[in-house]
Design a protein around this motif. Structure first.
Motif, mmCIF file in Angstrom:
data_model
loop_
_atom_site.group_PDB
_atom_site.id
_atom_site.type_symbol
_atom_site.label_atom_id
_atom_site.label_comp_id
_atom_site.label_asym_id
_atom_site.label_seq_id
_atom_site.Cartn_x
_atom_site.Cartn_y
_atom_site.Cartn_z
ATOM 1 N N CYS A 54 -9.307 -5.877 -2.061
ATOM 2 C CA CYS A 54 -7.877 -5.984 -2.386
ATOM 3 C C CYS A 54 -6.979 -5.849 -1.167
ATOM 4 N N GLY A 55 -7.496 -5.260 -0.086
ATOM 5 C CA GLY A 55 -6.703 -5.075 1.121
ATOM 6 C C GLY A 55 -5.825 -3.837 1.112
ATOM 7 N N GLN A 56 -5.882 -3.034 0.066
ATOM 8 C CA GLN A 56 -5.013 -1.869 -0.065
ATOM 9 C C GLN A 56 -5.658 -0.553 0.348
ATOM 10 N N SER A 57 -6.956 -0.543 0.568
ATOM 11 C CA SER A 57 -7.672 0.691 0.900
ATOM 12 C C SER A 57 -7.181 1.293 2.209
ATOM 13 N N ILE A 58 -7.050 2.598 2.232
ATOM 14 C CA ILE A 58 -6.697 3.320 3.464
ATOM 15 C C ILE A 58 -7.963 3.510 4.302
ATOM 16 N N ASN A 59 -9.119 3.348 3.689
ATOM 17 C CA ASN A 59 -10.407 3.590 4.340
ATOM 18 C C ASN A 59 -11.168 2.279 4.602
ATOM 19 N N PRO B 150 -13.295 -0.649 6.073
ATOM 20 C CA PRO B 150 -13.561 -1.721 5.127
ATOM 21 C C PRO B 150 -14.052 -1.217 3.769
ATOM 22 N N PHE B 151 -14.074 0.096 3.585
ATOM 23 C CA PHE B 151 -14.607 0.666 2.354
ATOM 24 C C PHE B 151 -13.536 0.810 1.282
ATOM 25 N N CYS B 152 -13.962 0.701 0.046
ATOM 26 C CA CYS B 152 -13.063 0.838 -1.104
ATOM 27 C C CYS B 152 -12.728 2.310 -1.327
ATOM 28 N N ASP B 153 -11.460 2.582 -1.612
ATOM 29 C CA ASP B 153 -11.048 3.946 -1.970
ATOM 30 C C ASP B 153 -10.416 3.999 -3.359
ATOM 31 N N GLY B 154 -10.553 2.911 -4.125
ATOM 32 C CA GLY B 154 -10.005 2.865 -5.481
ATOM 33 C C GLY B 154 -8.577 2.379 -5.557
ATOM 34 N N SER B 155 -7.972 2.011 -4.427
ATOM 35 C CA SER B 155 -6.575 1.564 -4.411
ATOM 36 C C SER B 155 -6.337 0.309 -5.247
ATOM 37 N N HIS B 156 -7.396 -0.471 -5.487
ATOM 38 C CA HIS B 156 -7.248 -1.703 -6.268
ATOM 39 C C HIS B 156 -6.720 -1.424 -7.677
ATOM 40 N N LYS B 157 -7.047 -0.259 -8.209
ATOM 41 C CA LYS B 157 -6.591 0.092 -9.556
ATOM 42 C C LYS B 157 -5.078 0.249 -9.589
ATOM 43 N N LYS B 158 -4.541 0.991 -8.645
ATOM 44 C CA LYS B 158 -3.097 1.222 -8.581
ATOM 45 C C LYS B 158 -2.342 -0.059 -8.215
ATOM 46 N N ALA B 159 -2.958 -0.899 -7.384
ATOM 47 C CA ALA B 159 -2.320 -2.133 -6.927
ATOM 48 C C ALA B 159 -2.370 -3.239 -7.981
ATOM 49 N N GLY B 160 -3.177 -3.058 -9.014
ATOM 50 C CA GLY B 160 -3.300 -4.078 -10.051
ATOM 51 C C GLY B 160 -4.079 -5.305 -9.581
ATOM 52 N N PHE B 161 -5.030 -5.094 -8.675
ATOM 53 C CA PHE B 161 -5.843 -6.189 -8.150
ATOM 54 C C PHE B 161 -6.543 -6.910 -9.288
ATOM 55 N N ASP B 162 -6.446 -8.249 -9.291
ATOM 56 C CA ASP B 162 -6.995 -9.051 -10.377
ATOM 57 C C ASP B 162 -7.832 -10.179 -9.794
ATOM 58 N N SER B 163 -9.143 -10.050 -9.874
ATOM 59 C CA SER B 163 -10.050 -11.081 -9.393
ATOM 60 C C SER B 163 -11.396 -10.910 -10.060
ATOM 61 N N SER B 164 -11.817 -11.926 -10.776
ATOM 62 C CA SER B 164 -13.105 -11.894 -11.475
ATOM 63 C C SER B 164 -13.825 -13.220 -11.270
ATOM 64 N N PRO B 165 -14.241 -13.509 -10.031
ATOM 65 C CA PRO B 165 -14.901 -14.791 -9.775
ATOM 66 C C PRO B 165 -16.258 -14.875 -10.464
ATOM 67 N N ARG B 166 -16.654 -16.081 -10.814
ATOM 68 C CA ARG B 166 -17.942 -16.318 -11.464
ATOM 69 C C ARG B 166 -18.726 -17.350 -10.658
ATOM 70 N N ALA B 167 -20.000 -17.107 -10.519
ATOM 71 C CA ALA B 167 -20.882 -18.051 -9.833
ATOM 72 C C ALA B 167 -21.108 -19.264 -10.731
ATOM 73 N N VAL B 168 -21.123 -20.429 -10.115
ATOM 74 C CA VAL B 168 -21.384 -21.658 -10.837
ATOM 75 C C VAL B 168 -22.696 -22.236 -10.306
#
Length: 66
Positions: free
Chosen positions: A40-45, A47-65
């Motif tokens: 999401c690009g919002q993490s303070i940490n 390249p690791f996720c810190d859960g900021s995507h939840k607060k930012a409302g990150f929306d992405s659910s790609p599917r393999a074709v």
């Protein structure tokens, strides 16, 4: 353990297996069996996720074709 990258809906990339993670200068991060990488690009940490995507409302659910 096989190497695997899983894209979590509305969340990070989960990388697991026997891998090395390094920065653009070739410096290696401490080795772990599993890491959660920010999409999401919002993490303070980045390249690791810190859960900021939840607060930012990150929306992405790609599917393999096949």
């Amino acid at each position: 353990m096989e190497n695997r990258i899983k894209i979590l809906d509305n969340g990070p990339l989960v990388v697991s297996g026997d891998f090395h993670l390094g920065d653009s200068l070739g410096n290696k991060y401490p080795k772990k069996e599993k890491v959660f990488l920010c999409r999401c690009g919002q993490s303070i940490n980045k390249p690791f996720c810190d859960g900021s995507h939840k607060k930012a409302g990150f929306d992405s659910s790609p599917r393999a074709v096949e």
